[in-house]
Enzyme design. Structure first.
Site, PDB file in Angstrom:
ATOM      1  N   LYS A   1       0.860  -1.197   0.000  1.00  0.00           N
ATOM      2  CA  LYS A   1       0.000   0.000   0.000  1.00  0.00           C
ATOM      3  C   LYS A   1       0.887   1.235   0.000  1.00  0.00           C
ATOM      4  CE  LYS A   1      -3.967   2.028   2.515  1.00  0.00           C
ATOM      5  NZ  LYS A   1      -4.922   1.858   3.637  1.00  0.00           N
TER       6      LYS A   1
ATOM      7  N   SER B   1      -9.916   2.212   2.456  1.00  0.00           N
ATOM      8  CA  SER B   1      -8.927   2.927   1.686  1.00  0.00           C
ATOM      9  C   SER B   1      -7.915   2.020   0.987  1.00  0.00           C
ATOM     10  CB  SER B   1      -8.179   3.901   2.596  1.00  0.00           C
ATOM     11  OG  SER B   1      -7.397   3.200   3.553  1.00  0.00           O
TER      12      SER B   1
ATOM     13  N   SER C   1     -10.509  -0.022   6.686  1.00  0.00           N
ATOM     14  CA  SER C   1      -9.882   0.082   5.367  1.00  0.00           C
ATOM     15  C   SER C   1      -9.241  -1.180   4.820  1.00  0.00           C
ATOM     16  CB  SER C   1      -8.828   1.183   5.368  1.00  0.00           C
ATOM     17  OG  SER C   1      -9.456   2.408   5.165  1.00  0.00           O
TER      18      SER C   1
HETATM   19  N1  GLN Z   1     -13.633   4.630   5.797  1.00  0.00           N
HETATM   20  C1  GLN Z   1     -12.988   5.060   6.997  1.00  0.00           C
HETATM   21  C2  GLN Z   1     -12.573   6.501   6.871  1.00  0.00           C
HETATM   22  O1  GLN Z   1     -12.838   7.070   5.886  1.00  0.00           O
HETATM   23  C3  GLN Z   1     -11.847   4.173   7.335  1.00  0.00           C
HETATM   24  C4  GLN Z   1     -10.554   4.547   6.714  1.00  0.00           C
HETATM   25  C5  GLN Z   1      -9.425   3.677   7.135  1.00  0.00           C
HETATM   26  O2  GLN Z   1      -9.611   2.653   7.794  1.00  0.00           O
HETATM   27  N2  GLN Z   1      -8.227   4.113   6.804  1.00  0.00           N
HETATM   28  O3  GLN Z   1     -12.000   7.075   7.749  1.00  0.00           O
END
Ligand code: GLN
Length: 489
Positions: free
Chosen positions: A76, A153, A177
């Protein structure tokens, strides 16, 4: 070759029926063919991959191969990689080349893996569809022509693994995410116990929640990746001295042969509206667990439906502090202004996207002296209560299961409001607030043939048990996620 799991590929490399260079070339060819359309990589590193693979073949030839020797993986693009551009999918870091290596990516190097590239994500990991990426959104290979989200994400990582553009990948999970994108791409993804995997060198979003974790096609592959990621790290002050997770890739059954296991289902989630498919598949898998001898118990996490509200105060608050460093002075984008303040403003206005700015404004607001007690402290209390409720629940049951999402992947062009996006995290954020391990495992297909996932959650440091139960669910659902079946040859 693309359909081999990590476990299978390792066996073939060991008996020399394939070479690491051949395996890597197969992945590079596929990246060449599908990479652009899927947009799952921000940066590919074919030369590095081939040189990694050649070194790997030498080790196999000498019989001193490492744990994941020759496995072509995607990192990532939030993990700093020495000499390789690391962007966090932000214009702010579009040309940032770190001089250091994150602990997680170093652990993969030490395990002999092959780096295929840096995978796409939401900008600074803020988002749910990977649409906030400065580089455009990755696409879900399932029903590719419909252009569905691969989630976020870590959507570049899930798009890559599900389509066979990497054998496994890393992700980070701050509020879901890893688990959400894995659920809707038919993959296994794990948010380990907070403190099990090091955050050092991983670009920070919300430090008390950020958790690096593995993404793969099977539970055992996920366990293998985790065994390489996990471990105490003196460079991360929140890394646990007890951080240990090891496996040879064979998970022992936790059910059957008269074994006793109490599996909890969360009462409060019964009132949440989920799709018919999710409901049916979840019930089916619960029935499977019962027939394997698990005792199903209803447990209560009283504040779990307030987890979203608490998360969307705590995460932006921490983000507003973490992202203060991007000021155009030290590294990253710099837009010259009339004076110092003007340079700050112009740099941050140009470098951050809309969603990141929204979070920074929310974070700054909830930390301001007028709001601190009513918002931030209140959210911190809710967080404490949720963590306590999980502890209590784990006195009544050994592990908990729940859906990973309310439904399958939505089209990338869905027109959702920010609050509607935030609401998609309902099933995942509580585990981050509590710091407990949670894995998402495929539980079947919808009527229209899209994957859905369910979670197994455990007490802190029960990462192994969580994966063991996930393996039973995986076996029961007999899910087929071979990349060539999903995306073609
Ligand atoms: N969807 C969540 C957010 O927008 C989780 C993001 C994440 O886990 N990095 O914060």
């Amino acid at each position: 070759m693309i359909d081999l799991t990590i476990k299978q590929a390792l066996a073939k490399l060991k008996d020399r029926s394939i070479s690491a260079v051949e395996l890597t070339q197969a992945y590079l060819a596929r990246i060449e063919k599908f990479g652009k359309q899927l947009n799952c990589y921000i940066t590919t590193t074919p030369e590095r991959a081939l040189s990694d693979a050649a070194k790997s073949d030498e080790r196999y030839a000498n019989g001193n191969q490492l744990k994941l020797d020759g496995m072509p993986i995607a990192m990532k693009d939030l993990f700093a990689t020495r000499g390789i551009r690391t962007t966090a999918a932000s214009r702010m870091l579009e040309n940032f080349v770190p001089q250091y290596e994150s602990t997680v990516s170093q652990n993969f190097i030490n395990a002999g893996t092959v780096l295929l590239g840096k995978s796409n994500l939401d900008e600074f990991a803020m988002g749910t569809f990977s649409k906030t990426s400065f580089f455009g959104a990755p696409v879900n290979p399932w029903h590719f022509e419909q252009r569905l989200t691969a989630g976020g994400s870590s959507g570049g990582s899930t798009s890559a693994v599900a389509s066979g553009l990497a054998i496994g990948a890393t992700g980070t999970d701050t509020g879901g995410s890893i688990r959400f994108p894995c659920a809707i791409t038919g993959l296994v993804g794990m948010k380990p116990t907070y403190g099990l995997s090091s955050r050092w060198g991983c670009i920070a979003f919300a430090s008390s929640l950020d958790t690096p974790g593995p993404i793969a096609r099977t539970v055992e592959d996920t366990a293998l990746l985790l065994s390489v990621m996990a471990g105490h790290d003196v460079k991360d002050s929140t890394s646990s001295p007890n951080a240990k997770f090891d496996t040879d890739g064979n998970l022992q059954p936790i059910l059957g042969d008269g074994k006793k296991l109490r599996v909890g289902v969360i009462k409060e989630f019964n009132s949440v509206k989920i799709s018919e498919d999710m409901k049916n598949l979840f019930e089916k898998r619960i029935a499977d667990l019962k027939s394997m001898g698990a005792e199903i118990i209803e447990v209560s996490i009283p504040n779990i439906l307030n987890a979203l509200a608490a998360y969307y105060i705590i995460a932006p608050a921490e983000a507003s502090s973490n992202l203060a460093r991007y000021d155009g002075m030290r590294y990253g984008l710099r837009v010259e202004g009339a004076d110092l303040n003007d340079t700050y403003k112009k740099t941050r206005a140009a470098g951050f996207g809309e969603e990141v700015k929204r979070r920074l404004l929310i974070g700054t607001a909830v930390l301001s002296s007028e709001s601190y007690d009513v918002y931030f402290m209140q959210a911190a209390r809710v967080r404490r209560m949720i963590a306590d409720s999980f502890n209590k629940a784990f006195e009544q049951c050994d592990l908990i299961v729940c859906p990973s999402s309310s439904g399958p992947a939505l089209p990338l062009d869905s027109d959702l409001t920010p609050l509607e996006y935030y609401a998609l995290d309902l099933f995942t954020v509580a585990m981050n607030l509590a710091g407990v391990p949670a894995v998402s495992v495929p539980c079947g297909l919808t009527q229209t043939g899209l994957p859905l996932g369910m979670q197994v959650v455990g007490p802190r440091f029960a990462d192994m048990q969580v994966l063991q139960l996930a393996k039973h669910i995986e076996d029961a659902s007999a899910f087929d996620n071979r990349p060539t079946k999903i995306m073609g040859n």
